[in-house]
Enzyme design. Structure first.
Site, PDB file in Angstrom:
ATOM      1  N   HIS A   1       0.523  -2.287   5.083  1.00 56.63           N
ATOM      2  CA  HIS A   1      -0.210  -1.042   5.276  1.00 56.63           C
ATOM      3  C   HIS A   1      -0.284  -0.279   3.968  1.00 56.63           C
ATOM      4  CE1 HIS A   1       4.062  -0.148   5.938  1.00 56.63           C
ATOM      5  NE2 HIS A   1       3.806   1.062   5.470  1.00 56.63           N
TER       6      HIS A   1
ATOM      7  N   CYS B   1       9.713   6.776   4.633  1.00 52.40           N
ATOM      8  CA  CYS B   1       9.351   5.620   3.814  1.00 52.40           C
ATOM      9  C   CYS B   1       8.256   6.043   2.839  1.00 52.40           C
ATOM     10  CB  CYS B   1       8.892   4.453   4.685  1.00 52.40           C
ATOM     11  SG  CYS B   1       7.357   4.756   5.591  1.00 52.40           S
TER      12      CYS B   1
END
Length: 670
Positions: A67, A189
């Site tokens: 992603h 993250c």
């Protein structure tokens, strides 16, 4: 999520066209290109590869979730592929057979990001992944992922579980025999789309199985909601599962803490929970961490005056390193090359390796460039303190305008406050959903910079520049009693809070004059530094000549205070002021006022913004400057000894008082 994934974005036989993660990402991305969701295939895949390079996106359980956020994505999109042989995405347990490619625009809005994070949480559900492995058609797989066959709650924005109520029992004694172990956690993250929420879900599931209570703060791309302070206070332990810095980390200080990467939170949550319980049983805690200038800028419960002070201190705190680096380099250039070094040609065009004046010119010109950032950085980080990252661009633009129109330090202050206010105003406007994606990267910087530039160039900038010019002329014309009075005021401000806000205001005022140095501004800088050196030097001298009036710890601190004071680190007197503020602070202010007045009366000047006695060769009238400092130190020392000696003592006399711990001493203290 139905508009984010369709049957055309699903490949149930991905291994027929791909056997590597790069090939798998390309095959799924090509489907996005075919639907117009991605405009530049190679550019998008480069962004995917850059994200993969930060950390492998393979997860335990046969899942790969490449992603990224990319400027080549037109709308948030999800593609799904299934591989019978499996494709290696770097997971510890082997290849992935379920591959999800998530493409988010560079300015993806919060609503879409929370939907993507909902998918990340679903991936931790074995029933969900099992259903995907057995889905017979692309349409059914797309429907399952989009939540069309799921309960309505499946598509809701992810949220931390309801915060457990704070117990009535005192915090910090651990759970009672019948109480569950309470944990708070933070997950984050680099992209803030997938792993952040998967780690949260994994920790919540593991806590539920272990009979623990947990509240998770997900610091993702869609923003985050801070945990209730009462929940944090009631927690018995803390888990950080993160690959980017935890925001406001000092909130969790003093708790048993496990600090790991985000993938550990996904892959081994039960181990982390057990580890934090063991630390709690052993009584291990973390020390409080000092907050950054912006961490505490403008908390919701603060009054306007407190917020304003924090915003200004945010700018000053970020400005000071530029001041120190640039100012000292400029001072070294003058020291090596003489006072005419500012007339030297550019070293890019004329540099002689064996000529010391060329090296002096190099230092001076580097320092000048660093010093040129002073006002823009001040303005930018005042706006940052008010409006967070969106305030940086208009703040720096406004600060640069202040430099252009010669509005100086005062112009930087005004530009920062205006920029922060403009951004905060824009953020309160209700924006159509179609525009939310471009707000942070286009709309807010564009509108706020234009408004701030207009106001600084045509409305408030010119009056501020006139005020700055008048202030400069006033400083230049100071002499006699007026100069002495200004020196007294500077000395009092520098010594009142020993490195606190008032000290920083006086210091920033002095440093601001160095941007366009005149004889008057150089005198102000000299007086400010001289006064700031007095408190620690005075406490060091007092502990030397009358040690019995101080505790053993204070006498040890006094040894370090010699060096701190000589280096112009006013904070060296804080340990003494904290223990006895009503005696130490007045004594410090008295000496600072004397030093500031004498420095101005002697006409001492200083081109360096820092350095203490180590830059004495760069001071105009250096001998008289040292006399002024010595006089102030003598006054402060005499006053603090007089005030401390006037306290009532016990019949046991000085000998007993000298060695008693501070909290056990019998003389009346404030």
């Amino acid at each position: 999520m139905s508009e984010m994934i369709t049957a055309d974005l699903v490949d149930l036989e991905l291994d027929r066209s791909a056997d590597t993660k790069e090939a798998a990402s390309r095959a799924l991305a090509e489907r996005m290109v075919a639907l117009g969701r991605v405009t530049d295939l190679d550019g998008f895949l480069a962004d995917v590869a850059a994200r993969e390079a930060q950390m492998p996106t393979g997860l335990d359980g046969g899942i790969g979730i490449p992603h990224c956020r990319s400027a080549h994505v037109t709308e948030p999109t999800l593609a799904f592929g299934r591989s019978a042989r499996g494709i290696d995405f770097g997971a510890p347990d082997g290849p992935a057979d379920l591959i999800f490619l998530i493409a988010a625009p560079a300015g993806a809005d919060d609503a879409h990001l929370t939907i993507l994070s909902s998918l990340a949480r679903q991936l931790m559900d074995a029933e969900f992944t099992g259903a995907l492995r057995s889905a017979p058609t692309a349409a059914e797989a797309a429907a399952l992922i989009s939540g069309e066959d799921a309960e309505p709650a499946a598509s809701e924005a992810p949220a931390a579980p309801e915060a457990p109520a704070a117990p009535d029992a005192p915090v910090g004694d651990g759970p009672g025999p019948d109480e569950p172990f309470r944990i708070v956690a933070v997950t984050s993250c680099p992209t803030g789309i997938a792993h952040t929420y998967m780690a949260a879900e994994s920790l919540e599931n593991a806590a539920r199985e272990a009979g623990m209570e947990i509240a998770v703060e997900t610091q993702g791309s869609a923003g985050f909601t801070r945990l209730d302070p009462a929940v944090i206070a009631a927690a018995d332990g803390v888990v950080f599962a993160h690959d980017v810095p935890v925001r406001d980390k000092d909130r969790f200080a003093g708790k048993p803490t496990v600090d790991v990467g985000v993938k550990a939170g996904i892959n081994r949550p039960a181990e982390l929970l057990a580890e934090v319980r063991e630390k709690a049983e052993r009584g291990e805690t973390t020390a409080p961490a000092g907050p950054t200038p912006v961490d505490n800028a403008g908390d919701s419960g603060d009054g306007y005056g407190t917020k304003l002070r924090k915003w200004l201190m945010s700018g000053v705190s970020y400005m000071v390193p530029f001041v120190a680096a640039g100012g000292l380099l400029i001072a070294l250039g003058f020291a090596i090359g003489g006072w005419k070094i500012d007339k030297a040609p550019s070293v890019a065009e004329h540099f002689i390796w064996t000529d010391h004046t060329s090296w002096a010119a190099l230092l001076f010109q580097i320092g000048g460039l660093a010093f040129a950032f002073l006002v823009p950085v001040l303005a930018g980080y005042i706006a940052y303190g008010m409006a967070d990252r969106p305030g940086l661009v208009p703040g720096f633009v406004g600060g640069s305008v202040a430099v252009t129109i010669n509005a100086g330090f005062l112009g930087g202050l005004a530009a920062g406050l205006i920029a922060g206010a403009v951004v905060m105003g824009i953020q309160r406007v209700r924006i159509p959903a179609v525009l939310r994606g471009i707000m942070p990267v286009v709309v807010i910087p564009l509108i706020s910079s234009a408004v701030v530039g207009f106001l600084m160039f045509l409305v408030v900038g010119k009056p501020i520049a006139s005020l700055q010019s008048a202030l400069t002329d006033w400083l230049e014309g100071l002499s006699g009693a007026n100069a002495v009075i200004l020196g007294v005021i500077l000395g009092l401000m520098m010594c009142f809070d020993l490195g606190g806000p008032l000290n920083k205001v006086a210091y920033a005022f002095a440093v601001g004059g160095l941007a366009h140095p005149t004889d008057g501004s150089l005198k102000v800088m000299a007086a400010a530094m001289a006064a700031g050196m007095v408190p620690p030097l005075a406490m060091a001298l007092a502990t030397t000549v009358r040690g019995r009036l101080f505790t053993k710890t204070e006498r040890e601190n006094g040894k370090a205070a010699w060096f701190l004071g000589a280096s112009f680190i006013t904070e060296g007197a804080i340990p003494f002021a904290a223990a006895d503020p009503l005696r130490v602070i007045p004594a410090s202010m008295a000496g600072g006022a004397v030093t500031g007045a004498l420095s101005m009366a002697f006409g001492c000047t200083l081109r360096a913004p820092h350095g203490g006695v180590f830059v004495v060769p760069l001071i105009g009238q250096p001998f008289l400057y040292l006399v002024a400092i010595a006089a102030g130190v003598g006054v402060s020392t005499a006053v603090v000894i007089l005030l401390k000696g006037a306290r009532k003592t016990t019949p046991s006399g000085p000998a007993a008082d000298e060695t008693a711990p501070a909290e056990k001493r019998t003389p009346a203290t404030v």
